[in-house]
Design a protein around this motif. Structure first.
Motif, PDB file in Angstrom:
ATOM      1  N   LEU A 112       0.832  -1.211   0.000  1.00  0.00           N
ATOM      2  CA  LEU A 112       0.000   0.000   0.000  1.00  0.00           C
ATOM      3  C   LEU A 112       0.865   1.260   0.000  1.00  0.00           C
ATOM      4  O   LEU A 112       0.548   2.252  -0.639  1.00  0.00           O
ATOM      5  N   LYS A 113       1.986   1.162   0.704  1.00  0.00           N
ATOM      6  CA  LYS A 113       2.880   2.301   0.789  1.00  0.00           C
ATOM      7  C   LYS A 113       3.457   2.627  -0.590  1.00  0.00           C
ATOM      8  O   LYS A 113       3.499   3.795  -1.002  1.00  0.00           O
ATOM      9  N   LYS A 116       0.859   4.103  -2.673  1.00  0.00           N
ATOM     10  CA  LYS A 116       0.622   5.489  -2.257  1.00  0.00           C
ATOM     11  C   LYS A 116       1.632   6.414  -2.948  1.00  0.00           C
ATOM     12  O   LYS A 116       1.261   7.438  -3.527  1.00  0.00           O
ATOM     13  N   THR A 117       2.905   6.001  -2.912  1.00  0.00           N
ATOM     14  CA  THR A 117       3.945   6.807  -3.560  1.00  0.00           C
ATOM     15  C   THR A 117       3.663   6.944  -5.049  1.00  0.00           C
ATOM     16  O   THR A 117       3.743   8.036  -5.624  1.00  0.00           O
ATOM     17  N   VAL A 118       3.349   5.816  -5.670  1.00  0.00           N
ATOM     18  CA  VAL A 118       3.110   5.814  -7.108  1.00  0.00           C
ATOM     19  C   VAL A 118       1.958   6.770  -7.448  1.00  0.00           C
ATOM     20  O   VAL A 118       2.035   7.556  -8.397  1.00  0.00           O
ATOM     21  N   TRP A 119       0.919   6.678  -6.657  1.00  0.00           N
ATOM     22  CA  TRP A 119      -0.265   7.517  -6.896  1.00  0.00           C
ATOM     23  C   TRP A 119       0.063   9.001  -6.695  1.00  0.00           C
ATOM     24  O   TRP A 119      -0.311   9.843  -7.500  1.00  0.00           O
ATOM     25  N   LYS A 196      -5.738   4.644   3.826  1.00  0.00           N
ATOM     26  CA  LYS A 196      -6.523   5.802   3.397  1.00  0.00           C
ATOM     27  C   LYS A 196      -6.079   6.304   2.019  1.00  0.00           C
ATOM     28  O   LYS A 196      -6.909   6.649   1.188  1.00  0.00           O
ATOM     29  N   ALA A 197      -4.757   6.297   1.797  1.00  0.00           N
ATOM     30  CA  ALA A 197      -4.257   6.772   0.503  1.00  0.00           C
ATOM     31  C   ALA A 197      -4.842   5.935  -0.627  1.00  0.00           C
ATOM     32  O   ALA A 197      -5.289   6.470  -1.653  1.00  0.00           O
ATOM     33  N   SER A 198      -4.841   4.607  -0.440  1.00  0.00           N
ATOM     34  CA  SER A 198      -5.359   3.742  -1.496  1.00  0.00           C
ATOM     35  C   SER A 198      -6.857   3.943  -1.684  1.00  0.00           C
ATOM     36  O   SER A 198      -7.364   3.951  -2.804  1.00  0.00           O
ATOM     37  N   ILE A 199      -7.564   4.085  -0.548  1.00  0.00           N
ATOM     38  CA  ILE A 199      -9.006   4.288  -0.633  1.00  0.00           C
ATOM     39  C   ILE A 199      -9.299   5.606  -1.357  1.00  0.00           C
ATOM     40  O   ILE A 199     -10.152   5.671  -2.247  1.00  0.00           O
TER      41      ILE A 199
END
Lengths: 778, 119
Positions: A112-113, A116-119, A196-199
């Motif tokens: 997920l981390k 998150k960075t990629v996003w 939360k970042a992924s959501i």
């Protein structure tokens, strides 16, 4: 479109470019290179002004579509690279089984981390790309009807990363998210920021076909399904393991957690859905089980007054459809059960009393009544408290509790009498120990019980009887309290109910004025003054409950008869056309008795005075037999026995009876008790004033009530028919019931009989065509 | 509003607290304009992006921005429009007006573009 588009990355030197092509190639090359630099986070070497102008020129020269498609390709290519180089390597170990082998979900968290960075990188880059392609967005995208470049970036991210066709990114993502949530449900600490970042990412992406968010289409349903299953299992486990209060705390906690979870990292739209699931699985499905838990369910909570637990149950169960209904019916049943028990102790007491009914301990009867009312009041208090502290004064609960009280109170046929006796008890001697406020509040509570009585007319009859005794015997401690009570009854039932009661008060007041006048009259008169002070209360016969039409038999002493005559002349002289009857059974007298030790002033009933005066003529030690007393006084037998009992068998023994004993029997001998001593100079000989009726009296009261009901029913029928002139049978019955139900519940058979009686007496007739219809005959 | 545009116009003529230097024009025909990023960003989406932290270049704590493809006359009109919302085409040559039309399109001043076009 642009199949001639440049291969990415490099531009070939133009072979034979015309100038427009050259211009295009040059512009595009710069832009493509710039986007790559942006992706490499090298934007600081770029010039906004130049890049903007490049894009502007391309669009201006009708190369907008080439630009747009070129941008799409550069971004896609970049994202493909990101998928391979960053996302795929971060896949948690061995997919699904990882949740077992990797209990902390560290692999998942790391995945997920990375995502998150990629996003974040993607969105940052897209913002910069949007800056330099602003002219394309405004001019080209609008006319070509294609998404703005930022939205294009989102779609590309969705299709290349989140829903990649080449790599199972989507599976991993959903699995990891669900796994993280599961871990958190099991009290592991997870890094909510990553989740939360992924959501948030899923929330920002839109599904092309549904136009809904990717969160809604890809994630939410799976989340809800897993949650449903999770709580189904947990619900079964919890009911098996915990008692009701603990269970509810757990559920409360779960609901709270899910709400927090949504607030912290899911979409608000999920909130009602997940709430429904928890409510369904943890509350609805186990309602009855929790309510009925042995030693800890609803009834034990009530028994032990666990207000917090009850409040929790109320709040919790109120979330689901059936919750409050189940609670209500369980509590109502419990109230009925407790009420039944209260009724039963009374019946068992009265039967026990019935066993030695002749004991003459009349006080017991009233005590039973007072205790019954007190217990019902205590029960009412208890449930008022529950209502207040745990049930937020919920009206629906109140109604259902009231029904339960009404039910068991009316199961006790003596309740109208008991409630009246209880009021009697409070207005009589209750004031001694209690302040007026306290009495007032007790009476207020009693009124709430009064509301539950179906047969208010029966209550009224008893109340009148008890009030009459209080007034006539001077037992009523406070006039204000009496009037206060009547005021309360008036509020409940209207003035009709209380006019007679108020009439009784007026009689008392007028009588006191009359007595003042009578004294003046005597002072001025030339007549011989009576040898005793006579005090008369003149009662209007229709207001008072007893039969006042005739004087009961009793041979009064001559002085008294004479005094009565004087009053009678005085009174009838002022009010011609009235008739006075003397109710010697209701009077009292103050007489002086000389005993060996000292003199005492005795406050006795008129009958007792008559009896005692007989001993004036007797020598010391000379006795009178029961038969002698009876013959000489002519007092009715039941009254005589009771009064003799008060004189010879009660606390103050003015007479001595042979043989000794509590009962008065024919053949008993009575002696004046010269040896009588008492600490006080003034002595009141108690005659039992109020008591629970004997069966005979009850039957009599019942008959009187039935008789009164007949009249009321007929009056109602006539009233209605007079108004309507003609009416169908069932409608008439319904209307009569409506008019009378505030006083008692008339049964249709009774009404029918009254209708027939009225037809017989030619108030009504049956319609000629339809025998179900009545006409009013004027 | 009269005072507002007058005051803002003065801000342009006698720059105070400026933080952006815009170099306009090529070759001989160049001019430096001293301007305020807050005003530019508030009035123009072009400058909102151009002067965002992602893109600015600073020198001696001044934001330096160059716009070589416009003439100073043209940019002056644009700036005045940015600061005051007003523009006066009556004293301008046809060439200048054409320049302004092109520039207002490039820099996405839609209102200005429409007005000039109508003119």
């Amino acid at each position: 479109m642009s199949s001639r588009k440049q291969p990415k990355g490099k531009i070939r030197p133009p072979k034979k470019p015309n100038s427009a092509d050259a211009q295009f190639n040059d512009n595009w090359d710069r832009l493509a290179q710039a986007i790559r630099e942006i992706h490499k986070k090298n934007a600081s070497i770029l010039s906004f002004e130049e890049l903007y102008r490049n894009a502007y020129n391309m669009v201006l020269h009708k190369n907008g579509d080439k630009l747009y498609n070129g941008v799409r390709e550069v971004i896609t290519q970049h994202l493909e690279e990101v998928a391979v180089s960053q996302v795929v390597p971060a896949f948690p170990l061995s997919g699904a089984s990882s949740s077992q082998t990797n209990p902390n979900g560290a692999g998942g968290a790391n995945f997920l981390k990375v995502l998150k960075t990629v996003w974040e990188d993607h969105t940052t880059c897209m913002l910069m790309i949007r800056d330099i392609l602003m002219y394309m967005d405004r001019v080209y995208a609008k006319t070509a009807n294609v998404p703005l470049v930022y939205d294009l970036g989102l779609d590309l991210f969705r299709d290349t990363i989140v829903r990649s066709q080449n790599y199972p990114i989507q599976n991993h993502l959903l699995e990891v998210l669900l796994q993280q949530i599961k871990l958190e449900r099991e009290n592991e600490i997870i890094d909510r920021t990553n989740v939360k970042a992924s959501i948030d990412m899923l929330l920002e992406l839109t599904d092309a076909s549904t136009k809904d968010t990717v969160y809604a289409t890809d994630f939410e349903n799976k989340f809800l399904e897993t949650s449903s299953e999770y709580y189904r299992v947990e619900g079964q486990m919890l009911v098996g393991e915990y008692d009701a209060p603990e269970y509810m705390k757990k559920v409360d906690k779960r609901l709270n957690e899910e709400e927090q979870r949504v607030r912290h990292y899911l979409s608000q739209t999920t909130e009602p859905k997940i709430r429904n699931i928890v409510e369904e699985e943890l509350i609805s499905k186990h309602l009855k089980t929790v309510i009925e838990m042995e030693n800890s369910g609803l009834i034990p909570m009530l028994r032990n007054e666990k207000m917090d637990d009850l409040g929790r149950m109320y709040k919790l169960f109120g979330r689901v459809v059936k919750g409050h209904d189940e609670m209500k019916s369980a509590i109502s049943d419990y109230i009925r059960e407790l009420g039944k028990a209260i009724n039963e102790t009374v019946t068992s007491n009265t039967t026990a009393e019935g066993g030695n009914a002749a004991s003459g301990d009349k006080q017991t009867g009233a005590t039973v009544a007072v205790r019954w009312v007190q217990e019902v009041l205590d029960l009412k208090d208890k449930f008022d408290k529950v209502q207040n502290l745990a049930l937020s004064n919920d009206k629906a609960f109140q109604t259902s509790f009231n029904e339960a009280f009404e039910y068991f109170i009316n199961k006790n046929s003596k309740s109208p009498e008991f409630i009246s006796l209880f009021i009697d008890d409070n207005l009589k001697k209750g004031l001694k120990g209690k302040t007026e406020e306290e009495v007032d509040s007790v009476l207020d509570k009693t009124i709430t019980l009064f509301r539950f009585i179906g047969e208010k007319d029966v209550f009224e009859r008893y109340y009148k009887q008890h009030l009459a005794k209080r007034l006539l015997l001077g037992r009523s401690v406070s006039d204000d309290a009496e009037r206060g009570m009547i005021g309360k009854l008036k509020v409940e039932c209207g003035y009709q109910f209380t006019t007679k009661l108020e009439g009784m008060f007026n009689d008392m007041r007028i009588s006191s004025d009359t007595m003042t006048d009578f004294k003046e009259y005597l002072d001025k008169s030339v007549l011989e003054k009576p040898k005793l002070d006579l005090s008369v209360t003149v009662l209007t016969s229709t207001f008072w409950p007893m039969n006042l039409s005739a004087s009961p038999r009793c041979n009064l002493p001559p002085e008294l008869t004479k005094a009565c005559g004087t009053f009678q002349n005085f009174y009838l002289g002022r009010h011609s056309g009235r008739r006075l009857t003397w109710q010697s059974n209701m009077g009292t007298a103050d007489i002086r008795g000389s005993f060996k030790a000292r003199k005492h002033e005795l406050n006795v009933s008129t009958y007792q005075m008559v009896i005692l005066l007989m001993f004036n003529d007797k020598q010391d030690g000379e006795s009178l037999s029961y038969e002698q007393i009876k013959g000489e006084s002519d007092i009715p037998e039941a009254d005589l026995k009771r009064n003799l009992q008060s004189l010879a068998c009660a606390k103050y023994k003015i007479l001595v009876k042979e043989p000794k004993g509590k009962e008065i029997n024919p053949g008993d001998q009575f002696n004046f008790n010269n040896d009588f001593t008492a600490p006080l100079q003034r002595i009141k000989i108690q005659t039992v004033a109020s008591k629970v009726e004997s069966e005979g009296e009850r039957k009599e009261t019942r008959e009187k009530v039935e008789e009164a009901r007949k009249h009321q029913t007929e009056a109602a029928i006539v009233r209605i028919m007079k108004d309507r002139k003609t009416m169908e049978h069932n409608l008439l019955i319904a209307e009569v019931v409506k008019q009378l139900q505030s006083r008692f519940m008339p049964n249709p058979a009774l009404i029918k009989k009254r209708i027939e009686a009225l037809i017989e007496r030619e108030y009504l007739e049956r319609a000629t065509g339809d025998r179900r219809v009545y006409n009013y005959l004027a | 509003h009269l005072n507002l545009s007058k005051d803002l116009s003065l801000l342009l003529d006698y720059p105070d607290d400026y933080n952006v230097i815009i170099q306009v024009g090529e070759n001989q025909n160049t001019k430096e304009f001293r301007t305020h990023s807050v005003i530019l960003r508030a009035r123009s989406s072009y400058f909102k992006s151009a002067l965002s932290s992602n893109w600015i270049r600073k020198k001696d704590n001044m934001i330096i921005f160059s716009k070589p493809d416009l003439t100073p006359t043209c940019f002056d009109m644009i700036l005045r429009y940015i600061y005051t919302g007003e523009f006066d085409l009556t004293k301008q040559s046809g060439e200048n007006i054409l320049d302004l039309l092109v520039a207002s399109d490039e820099l996405l001043f839609e209102e200005l573009f429409r007005h000039v076009q109508d003119y």
